[in-house]
Design an enzyme around this catalytic site. Sequence first.
Site, PDB file in Angstrom:
ATOM      1  N   HIS A 151      89.750  26.937 -75.335  1.00  0.00           N
ATOM      2  CA  HIS A 151      87.861  27.301 -75.780  1.00  0.00           C
ATOM      3  C   HIS A 151      87.626  25.915 -76.677  1.00  0.00           C
ATOM      4  O   HIS A 151      87.109  25.296 -76.652  1.00  0.00           O
ATOM      5  CB  HIS A 151      87.476  28.011 -75.763  1.00  0.00           C
ATOM      6  CG  HIS A 151      87.045  29.575 -75.145  1.00  0.00           C
ATOM      7  ND1 HIS A 151      88.338  29.769 -74.545  1.00  0.00           N
ATOM      8  CD2 HIS A 151      85.378  29.524 -74.893  1.00  0.00           C
ATOM      9  CE1 HIS A 151      87.489  30.865 -73.377  1.00  0.00           C
ATOM     10  NE2 HIS A 151      86.080  30.599 -73.414  1.00  0.00           N
ATOM     11  N   ASN A 187      89.058  32.351 -78.562  1.00  0.00           N
ATOM     12  CA  ASN A 187      88.415  31.225 -77.934  1.00  0.00           C
ATOM     13  C   ASN A 187      89.718  30.785 -77.628  1.00  0.00           C
ATOM     14  O   ASN A 187      89.894  29.097 -78.028  1.00  0.00           O
ATOM     15  CB  ASN A 187      87.884  30.633 -79.739  1.00  0.00           C
ATOM     16  CG  ASN A 187      86.491  30.899 -79.501  1.00  0.00           C
ATOM     17  OD1 ASN A 187      85.596  31.803 -78.554  1.00  0.00           O
ATOM     18  ND2 ASN A 187      86.822  31.249 -80.572  1.00  0.00           N
ATOM     19  N   HIS A 241      85.882  23.513 -73.766  1.00  0.00           N
ATOM     20  CA  HIS A 241      84.848  22.813 -74.552  1.00  0.00           C
ATOM     21  C   HIS A 241      84.085  21.210 -74.591  1.00  0.00           C
ATOM     22  O   HIS A 241      83.262  21.074 -73.703  1.00  0.00           O
ATOM     23  CB  HIS A 241      83.815  24.021 -75.583  1.00  0.00           C
ATOM     24  CG  HIS A 241      83.502  24.747 -75.248  1.00  0.00           C
ATOM     25  ND1 HIS A 241      83.321  25.815 -76.803  1.00  0.00           N
ATOM     26  CD2 HIS A 241      83.829  25.685 -74.978  1.00  0.00           C
ATOM     27  CE1 HIS A 241      83.105  26.783 -76.285  1.00  0.00           C
ATOM     28  NE2 HIS A 241      83.115  26.998 -74.997  1.00  0.00           N
ATOM     29  N   GLU A 274      89.751  33.645 -67.744  1.00  0.00           N
ATOM     30  CA  GLU A 274      89.306  34.759 -69.112  1.00  0.00           C
ATOM     31  C   GLU A 274      90.269  36.063 -69.076  1.00  0.00           C
ATOM     32  O   GLU A 274      91.346  35.749 -69.827  1.00  0.00           O
ATOM     33  CB  GLU A 274      87.784  35.103 -69.338  1.00  0.00           C
ATOM     34  CG  GLU A 274      86.996  33.426 -69.243  1.00  0.00           C
ATOM     35  CD  GLU A 274      87.191  33.596 -70.272  1.00  0.00           C
ATOM     36  OE1 GLU A 274      87.550  33.083 -71.731  1.00  0.00           O
ATOM     37  OE2 GLU A 274      86.256  32.654 -71.059  1.00  0.00           O
ATOM     38  N   ARG A 281      60.410  40.837 -81.262  1.00  0.00           N
ATOM     39  CA  ARG A 281      62.218  40.405 -82.560  1.00  0.00           C
ATOM     40  C   ARG A 281      63.254  41.449 -81.685  1.00  0.00           C
ATOM     41  O   ARG A 281      63.670  42.007 -83.104  1.00  0.00           O
ATOM     42  CB  ARG A 281      61.135  41.094 -84.424  1.00  0.00           C
ATOM     43  CG  ARG A 281      60.007  40.451 -83.996  1.00  0.00           C
ATOM     44  CD  ARG A 281      60.356  40.949 -85.911  1.00  0.00           C
ATOM     45  NE  ARG A 281      59.506  40.025 -86.423  1.00  0.00           N
ATOM     46  CZ  ARG A 281      58.314  40.267 -86.617  1.00  0.00           C
ATOM     47  NH1 ARG A 281      57.474  41.052 -85.783  1.00  0.00           N
ATOM     48  NH2 ARG A 281      57.004  39.007 -87.346  1.00  0.00           N
ATOM     49  N   LYS A 297      77.627  38.454 -78.150  1.00  0.00           N
ATOM     50  CA  LYS A 297      77.575  37.086 -78.251  1.00  0.00           C
ATOM     51  C   LYS A 297      76.286  36.378 -77.069  1.00  0.00           C
ATOM     52  O   LYS A 297      76.251  36.943 -75.984  1.00  0.00           O
ATOM     53  CB  LYS A 297      78.471  36.297 -77.692  1.00  0.00           C
ATOM     54  CG  LYS A 297      78.911  35.645 -79.803  1.00  0.00           C
ATOM     55  CD  LYS A 297      80.296  34.805 -79.288  1.00  0.00           C
ATOM     56  CE  LYS A 297      81.296  34.664 -80.545  1.00  0.00           C
ATOM     57  NZ  LYS A 297      81.869  33.305 -79.541  1.00  0.00           N
ATOM     58  N   GLU A 318      82.668  37.760 -85.460  1.00  0.00           N
ATOM     59  CA  GLU A 318      83.456  36.901 -85.580  1.00  0.00           C
ATOM     60  C   GLU A 318      84.002  36.170 -86.804  1.00  0.00           C
ATOM     61  O   GLU A 318      84.044  34.733 -86.571  1.00  0.00           O
ATOM     62  CB  GLU A 318      83.204  35.429 -84.364  1.00  0.00           C
ATOM     63  CG  GLU A 318      84.320  34.471 -83.730  1.00  0.00           C
ATOM     64  CD  GLU A 318      84.566  33.229 -82.773  1.00  0.00           C
ATOM     65  OE1 GLU A 318      83.376  34.070 -81.577  1.00  0.00           O
ATOM     66  OE2 GLU A 318      84.382  32.150 -82.911  1.00  0.00           O
ATOM     67  N   LYS A 331      88.528  43.307 -75.155  1.00  0.00           N
ATOM     68  CA  LYS A 331      87.715  42.551 -76.055  1.00  0.00           C
ATOM     69  C   LYS A 331      87.178  43.666 -76.665  1.00  0.00           C
ATOM     70  O   LYS A 331      86.703  43.126 -77.941  1.00  0.00           O
ATOM     71  CB  LYS A 331      86.325  41.666 -74.636  1.00  0.00           C
ATOM     72  CG  LYS A 331      85.462  41.392 -74.808  1.00  0.00           C
ATOM     73  CD  LYS A 331      85.148  39.949 -74.193  1.00  0.00           C
ATOM     74  CE  LYS A 331      83.815  39.154 -76.129  1.00  0.00           C
ATOM     75  NZ  LYS A 331      83.201  37.800 -74.526  1.00  0.00           N
ATOM     76  N   ARG A 376      88.174  38.578 -83.984  1.00  0.00           N
ATOM     77  CA  ARG A 376      87.852  38.415 -82.736  1.00  0.00           C
ATOM     78  C   ARG A 376      88.036  36.410 -82.404  1.00  0.00           C
ATOM     79  O   ARG A 376      87.794  35.938 -80.980  1.00  0.00           O
ATOM     80  CB  ARG A 376      86.224  37.978 -82.838  1.00  0.00           C
ATOM     81  CG  ARG A 376      84.861  37.549 -81.459  1.00  0.00           C
ATOM     82  CD  ARG A 376      84.172  38.702 -81.133  1.00  0.00           C
ATOM     83  NE  ARG A 376      83.154  38.496 -80.181  1.00  0.00           N
ATOM     84  CZ  ARG A 376      82.368  38.679 -79.452  1.00  0.00           C
ATOM     85  NH1 ARG A 376      81.219  39.391 -80.667  1.00  0.00           N
ATOM     86  NH2 ARG A 376      81.414  38.377 -79.012  1.00  0.00           N
ATOM     87  N   HIS A 402      82.252  26.333 -66.826  1.00  0.00           N
ATOM     88  CA  HIS A 402      83.279  26.986 -67.916  1.00  0.00           C
ATOM     89  C   HIS A 402      84.752  27.745 -67.361  1.00  0.00           C
ATOM     90  O   HIS A 402      85.750  26.944 -68.847  1.00  0.00           O
ATOM     91  CB  HIS A 402      82.654  27.923 -68.375  1.00  0.00           C
ATOM     92  CG  HIS A 402      82.437  28.655 -69.243  1.00  0.00           C
ATOM     93  ND1 HIS A 402      83.064  28.399 -70.988  1.00  0.00           N
ATOM     94  CD2 HIS A 402      83.990  29.891 -69.608  1.00  0.00           C
ATOM     95  CE1 HIS A 402      83.604  28.921 -71.815  1.00  0.00           C
ATOM     96  NE2 HIS A 402      84.063  30.143 -71.070  1.00  0.00           N
TER      97      HIS A 402
END
Length: 365
Positions: A249, A246, A253, A186, A122, A144, A238, A228, A242, A266
């Site tokens: 993206h 994207n 993606h 990026e 956990r 993330k 997000e 960032k 935030r 990527h």
Amino acid sequence: MNHQVDVSLGERSYPIYVGSDMVSSFAATCDKHGLSKNAVIITDSTVSKLYMKPLQKNLHHFGYQSAAIVIPPGEHQKSLARANSIFTTMLKSRVGRKTTVIALGGGVIGDLAGFVAATYHRGVPLVQIPTTLLSQVDSSIGGKTAVNHPLGKNMVGAFYQPKFVWADIECLKTLPQREVVCGLGEIIKYGIISDAELFSYLENNVENVLRLEQEAVLHVQARCSTIKAGLVSQDERESGVRVILNFGHTVGHGLEAAGGFKVLKHGEAVLLGMIAESFIAKELGMIDSAVFKIIATLIRRVPVKANLRLLKSARILKAMSHDKKSAAGEKRFVLPTKIGQVKVVEGISQRLILESIEGITTQQS
Ligand SMILES: NC(=O)c1ccc[n+]([C@@H]2O[C@H](COP(=O)([O-])OP(=O)(O)OC[C@H]3O[C@@H](n4cnc5c(N)ncnc54)[C@H](O)[C@@H]3O)[C@@H](O)[C@H]2O)c1
Ligand SMILES: [Zn+2]
């Protein structure tokens, strides 16, 4: 260390340390952060050969016990199956809940080891040591973590912040040029979404970053990590601002997935995605043709060497419809309104998306 940027999240706040030649002070920094003397380093075989020894030497010198879990490199390692095999190794070696997971590698290792740290017992302490340009300016910051699922990228994961991020630009010297290109995806993104000065710095210095000139790399790293960290501090999960990260993206993606994650990496997909999405902004009248040209011109100075004709429009659109960022089936786009500012837009027509995709897949850069 050259500079420190802080992510402010109350009791989950943490620093990003950026500099060159930092390995000799790593263990002392773990001490400073109150970490236990046990660590598991998760890395890939390429990074292991280059950076494991000096890291373990430094840790052992300061009385740390460190075990290493070395996996093959590659995006397809970011899977539940791989996470499970790491859990098995850790359980068999009786790794306890105070042991720190150290993610040593690029974004693949950062996301996977971060996911392991978030879920093993956990949650155990996590330290990110990003070794690619992309992971140093972006993926190691913000918590993330995820693995991929056959039905989509990053579909299973958690928000889980590290104790600190350790970005040593010395590591970048061994990076293949293609990975530097990915990092620039990026980096240019940060300029377009929120930093016109960074964008113009890149117009003057993009080749210096491609050549990994120290001053240029430190400059862009400081800017990107500050942006960032600022966005993450305002909106950890997000649900608001935030989301602007994207930009590039949504189409990106789709491009990545349509090529089975083999044609484009990527960061390369993000570079092309930003051209397509800026084209959409131009067609919608959000930016004029001159701004679109300025954006596309900077991006095209970063060489993406892939056979884009392998990417079929229908597959790209299909992959985009699986994107988890689709709000109730409606694709959300982050589109520029000027350099340094973006806006979230919904309800873009399929025809326009298709046109934007065809603009990049038929024009080999
Ligand atoms: N969590 C986030 O916020 C976030 C943000 C952006 C991207 N990502 C994820 O990051 C991943 C991409 O990361 P990446 O671009 O760093 O790729 P990567 O992790 O696959 O690394 C690229 C390659 O470089 C090698 N490598 C790493 N460091 C090296 C070094 N110093 N010298 C020589 N070789 C080195 C690796 O072995 C690998 O083969 C994707 O899975 C993407 O989804 C996550
Ligand atoms: Zn990205």
